[in-house]
Design an enzyme around this catalytic site. Structure first.
Site, mmCIF file in Angstrom:
data_model
loop_
_atom_site.group_PDB
_atom_site.id
_atom_site.type_symbol
_atom_site.label_atom_id
_atom_site.label_comp_id
_atom_site.label_asym_id
_atom_site.label_seq_id
_atom_site.Cartn_x
_atom_site.Cartn_y
_atom_site.Cartn_z
ATOM 1 N N ASP A 1 0.815 -1.209 0.000
ATOM 2 C CA ASP A 1 0.000 0.000 0.000
ATOM 3 C C ASP A 1 0.851 1.262 0.000
ATOM 4 O OD1 ASP A 1 -1.983 -1.832 0.352
ATOM 5 O OD2 ASP A 1 -2.757 -0.994 2.223
ATOM 6 N N HIS B 1 -6.240 3.331 -4.155
ATOM 7 C CA HIS B 1 -6.101 3.570 -2.709
ATOM 8 C C HIS B 1 -6.384 5.056 -2.416
ATOM 9 C CE1 HIS B 1 -4.925 2.149 1.213
ATOM 10 N NE2 HIS B 1 -3.827 2.865 1.298
ATOM 11 N N HIS C 1 3.735 -2.118 3.188
ATOM 12 C CA HIS C 1 3.655 -0.755 2.668
ATOM 13 C C HIS C 1 4.946 -0.400 1.935
ATOM 14 C CE1 HIS C 1 0.630 -0.864 5.807
ATOM 15 N NE2 HIS C 1 0.025 0.134 5.180
HETATM 16 ZN ZN LIG Z 1 -2.630 3.345 2.978
#
Ligand SMILES: [Zn+2]
Length: 213
Positions: free
Chosen positions: A13, A64, A152
């Site tokens: 992400d 996102h 991430h």
């Molecule tokens: Zn995020």
């Protein structure tokens, strides 16, 4: 995801950013691993060549939001506009809400347009208050067939990620796991919202009444 095969789904992400994403892509390429990247629109705008590299490498991409907005703190229209703005760059039917939270109304609306992808394993790679060993343990203790594992490709997570990711991939492979990206060929076009259902019922009733009349 389906647990009928020993498959896990790595997700990344908040990227793409030059400090981390190329390194992740390189590692995935060397290990022959496919993954899914939930990209932030403004990062895609800033680093389009990184986004293209993700796609060229055969990974899946998901939306996102454009500004990494939090659903619970945003009014719905602002939130949807942000997603549409990101969607123009990302062009995916996958959506992951930043921070993993959505209002019920947002979920109802968005689930008709996107496959909303959450996770069952969070590495907490962004958390500076835990050690890299704990991050690895978060992954290995809870991964099972069908797991969606969240990392991430962000600056905050970089130091943990660089240590944890190669070890996590190696350990999961040793346990017999395969890696796959997340793909859904089709998303329902129209969400049958309670309001629309009420209108349909009302119309049907009218039709029946007129038949009896
Ligand atoms: Zn995020």
């Amino acid at each position: 995801m389906p647990d009928d095969s020993k498959t896990v789904y790595l997700t990344f992400d908040d990227g793409p950013i030059p400090e981390v994403t190329p390194w992740v892509l390189d590692l995935l390429r060397k290990n022959n691993v496919e993954a899914t990247f939930f990209c932030v629109g403004e990062n895609v705008f800033r680093y389009p060549e990184l986004f293209e590299q993700i796609v060229d490498d055969g990974h899946a991409v998901g939306n996102h939001t454009y500004h990494h907005l939090q659903g619970l703190k945003s009014d719905n229209l602002t939130y949807y506009k942000d997603i549409v703005q990101a969607g123009k760059l990302i062009g995916s039917n996958l959506f992951r809400p930043p921070h993993g939270w959505l209002k019920r109304s947002q979920y109802r609306y968005l689930s008709g347009k996107y496959k909303i992808v959450m996770w069952d394993v969070i590495s907490c790679d962004y958390n500076q208050n835990i050690t890299k060993e704990e991050v690895l343990k978060n992954v290995l203790d809870f991964a099972r067939a069908g797991s969606i594992i969240t990392f991430h490709d962000s600056k905050k997570a970089a130091s943990h990620l660089r240590w944890v990711l190669p070890r996590a991939i190696k350990a999961l492979k040793a346990e017999g796991y395969e890696f796959s990206k997340i793909e859904f060929p089709k998303v329902r076009r129209l969400y049958y919202s309670p309001a629309i259902q009420r209108i349909r019922r009302f119309r049907n009733n009218l039709r029946q009444l007129s038949r009896w009349a």
